[in-house]
Motif scaffolding. Structure first.
Motif, mmCIF file in Angstrom:
data_model
loop_
_atom_site.group_PDB
_atom_site.id
_atom_site.type_symbol
_atom_site.label_atom_id
_atom_site.label_comp_id
_atom_site.label_asym_id
_atom_site.label_seq_id
_atom_site.Cartn_x
_atom_site.Cartn_y
_atom_site.Cartn_z
ATOM 1 N N GLU A 101 0.837 -1.111 0.095
ATOM 2 C CA GLU A 101 0.067 0.143 0.107
ATOM 3 C C GLU A 101 0.876 1.106 -0.047
ATOM 4 N N ASP A 102 0.244 2.366 -0.364
ATOM 5 C CA ASP A 102 1.213 3.527 -0.624
ATOM 6 C C ASP A 102 0.521 4.457 0.511
ATOM 7 N N PHE A 103 1.576 4.490 1.757
ATOM 8 C CA PHE A 103 0.883 5.271 2.960
ATOM 9 C C PHE A 103 1.024 6.715 2.486
ATOM 10 N N MET A 104 1.459 7.093 1.670
ATOM 11 C CA MET A 104 1.484 8.611 1.475
ATOM 12 C C MET A 104 0.093 9.100 0.745
ATOM 13 N N ASP A 105 -0.906 8.165 0.411
ATOM 14 C CA ASP A 105 -2.052 8.479 -0.294
ATOM 15 C C ASP A 105 -2.864 8.880 0.960
ATOM 16 N N PHE A 106 -2.756 8.309 2.229
ATOM 17 C CA PHE A 106 -3.264 8.408 3.552
ATOM 18 C C PHE A 106 -3.095 9.856 4.217
ATOM 19 N N VAL A 107 -1.386 10.086 4.366
ATOM 20 C CA VAL A 107 -0.684 10.701 4.956
ATOM 21 C C VAL A 107 -0.613 12.286 4.293
ATOM 22 N N GLY A 108 -0.580 11.928 2.944
ATOM 23 C CA GLY A 108 -0.517 13.288 2.102
ATOM 24 C C GLY A 108 0.765 13.845 1.827
ATOM 25 N N TYR A 109 2.035 13.273 2.788
ATOM 26 C CA TYR A 109 3.329 13.641 2.391
ATOM 27 C C TYR A 109 4.245 12.606 3.170
ATOM 28 N N ASN A 110 5.537 12.704 2.865
ATOM 29 C CA ASN A 110 6.565 11.640 3.021
ATOM 30 C C ASN A 110 7.031 11.947 4.348
ATOM 31 N N PRO A 111 6.557 11.200 5.419
ATOM 32 C CA PRO A 111 7.141 11.510 6.941
ATOM 33 C C PRO A 111 8.461 10.716 7.323
ATOM 34 N N LEU A 112 9.067 9.981 6.241
ATOM 35 C CA LEU A 112 10.348 9.333 6.350
ATOM 36 C C LEU A 112 11.489 10.231 6.518
ATOM 37 N N GLN A 113 12.386 9.727 6.836
ATOM 38 C CA GLN A 113 13.928 10.464 7.015
ATOM 39 C C GLN A 113 14.768 9.791 6.152
ATOM 40 N N ASN A 114 16.043 10.781 5.495
ATOM 41 C CA ASN A 114 17.018 10.543 4.796
ATOM 42 C C ASN A 114 17.771 9.266 5.933
ATOM 43 N N SER A 115 18.560 8.518 5.388
ATOM 44 C CA SER A 115 19.356 7.653 6.274
ATOM 45 C C SER A 115 20.489 6.924 5.648
ATOM 46 N N ILE A 116 21.383 6.398 6.912
ATOM 47 C CA ILE A 116 22.536 5.636 5.992
ATOM 48 C C ILE A 116 22.640 4.255 6.945
ATOM 49 N N ASP A 117 22.504 3.257 6.153
ATOM 50 C CA ASP A 117 22.741 1.889 6.650
ATOM 51 C C ASP A 117 23.859 1.727 6.812
ATOM 52 N N VAL A 118 24.455 1.139 7.929
ATOM 53 C CA VAL A 118 25.805 0.835 8.073
ATOM 54 C C VAL A 118 25.951 -0.818 8.544
ATOM 55 N N HIS A 119 26.504 -1.636 7.922
ATOM 56 C CA HIS A 119 27.059 -2.958 8.256
ATOM 57 C C HIS A 119 28.413 -3.077 8.698
ATOM 58 N N LEU A 120 28.252 -3.477 10.021
ATOM 59 C CA LEU A 120 29.803 -3.638 10.626
ATOM 60 C C LEU A 120 30.400 -4.983 10.216
ATOM 61 N N LYS A 121 31.516 -4.967 10.376
ATOM 62 C CA LYS A 121 32.402 -6.169 10.417
ATOM 63 C C LYS A 121 32.097 -7.107 11.330
ATOM 64 N N ALA A 122 31.914 -8.611 11.096
ATOM 65 C CA ALA A 122 31.646 -9.452 12.218
ATOM 66 C C ALA A 122 32.281 -9.264 13.415
ATOM 67 N N ASP A 123 33.499 -9.129 13.646
ATOM 68 C CA ASP A 123 34.218 -9.005 14.957
ATOM 69 C C ASP A 123 33.450 -7.799 15.780
ATOM 70 N N TYR A 124 33.026 -6.819 15.126
ATOM 71 C CA TYR A 124 32.486 -5.740 15.746
ATOM 72 C C TYR A 124 31.056 -5.790 16.086
ATOM 73 N N VAL A 125 30.309 -6.627 15.659
ATOM 74 C CA VAL A 125 28.882 -6.729 16.106
ATOM 75 C C VAL A 125 28.732 -7.354 17.472
ATOM 76 N N THR A 126 28.973 -6.309 18.243
ATOM 77 C CA THR A 126 28.722 -6.473 19.823
ATOM 78 C C THR A 126 28.114 -5.379 20.383
ATOM 79 N N SER A 127 27.412 -5.405 21.464
ATOM 80 C CA SER A 127 26.642 -4.240 22.278
ATOM 81 C C SER A 127 27.754 -3.053 22.492
#
Length: 292
Positions: A101-127
């Motif tokens: 579904e196109d949620f913008m038809d209901f909202v009337g605008y795009n409420p989402l934000q620009n973002s950067i997805d970051v993938h860490l190396k396996a050894d650094y995937v800790t809390s």
């Protein structure tokens, strides 16, 4: 009559050899598969760890040059494997594809934000590392929020430790079972020849002379069984590599070759030792004890 008896004996002999080869092949094949799992356990766990995404949400007033500098600094970091800029338009298209579904038809605008997805190396995937990455990103004035699934990371790391422990235990246990199964098959094969062994001993043949043909026959059976096991392993490894190319199961061919060599050598060594002790046992028995 004599010809019929000889044919029956030959059939029994072939059946006996076939069962020994089959048992050796199956046991070594399963042991080889376990070896493949052990060799690639870390690689598989690393693959799943590197699927964890740290999403850095950017403020609306973030400048392009600031975003590009952040991307560049992240890409140059030792702990980052890859980064991907996701515009709010792309995010909207993704949500539309996910929900249908196109949620913008209901909202009337795009409420989402620009973002950067970051993938860490396996050894650094800790809390701890994720908190550090989050804190560094939040120091930037144009960064609004940093999101990641900390519970999933903790659960994944705990499960990797548990699975690694149990795989080692199962490997040790399975190795012992493999030796015992092959040993039992060969002992049964030698058992059927116990009277022949005792007859040869009674006419003056030495123990070494009696053992030699049995050992060589078992080694040949071990080679055939190990070869069949290696063919099965190669087929499975090829299939897995074609199905899951991202795991790069053949990235280190030397380790694969060493595993194959180990399985082949194990087939020879186990059959040799098992046959040696099996024939030795019957050589040490008295004639009347052969019937029990």
């Amino acid at each position: 009559m004599s010809s019929y008896f000889e044919k029956q004996q030959k059939r029994r002999l072939i059946s006996s050899y076939f069962s020994v080869v089959l048992s050796i092949a199956l046991v070594l094949f399963l042991l080889g598969l376990l070896g493949i799992v052990l060799l690639n356990a870390k690689k598989v766990s690393d693959h799943f760890k590197e699927q964890v995404v740290v999403t850095i949400y950017l403020k609306e007033n973030a400048k392009d040059i600031e975003v590009k500098q952040l991307e560049k600094s992240l890409a140059m970091s030792d702990y980052v494997k890859s980064t991907e800029y996701v515009s709010k338009e792309q995010a909207a298209e993704f949500m539309k594809a996910e929900t249908g579904e196109d949620f913008m038809d209901f909202v009337g605008y795009n409420p989402l934000q620009n973002s950067i997805d970051v993938h860490l190396k396996a050894d650094y995937v800790t809390s701890e590392h994720l908190e550090t990455v989050s804190a560094e990103a939040l120091n930037k004035k144009f960064v609004d929020e940093v999101s990641y699934d900390n519970d999933l990371v903790n659960l994944m790391n705990d499960n990797v430790k548990k699975i690694s422990f149990w795989v080692l235990i199962i490997s040790a246990l399975f190795t012992v079972i493999a030796v015992l199964l092959i040993n039992s098959s060969l002992r049964l094969s030698v058992y059927s020849k116990r009277f022949t062994i005792k007859t040869m001993q009674m006419v003056g043949a030495t123990k070494h002379f009696i053992r030699k043909p049995f050992i060589w026959k078992s080694i040949r059976l071990g080679i055939v069984g190990a070869t069949l096991a290696l063919i099965g392993m190669a087929v499975v490894l090829y299939y897995l590599n074609q199905t899951f190319p991202e795991l790069q199961l053949l990235a280190k061919p030397i380790l694969v070759i060493l595993l194959f060599a180990f399985i082949f050598a194990l087939g020879i060594i186990i059959t040799w030792i098992s046959t040696h002790f099996a024939t030795q046992r019957f050589l040490n028995l008295r004639t009347d004890e052969l019937y029990y």
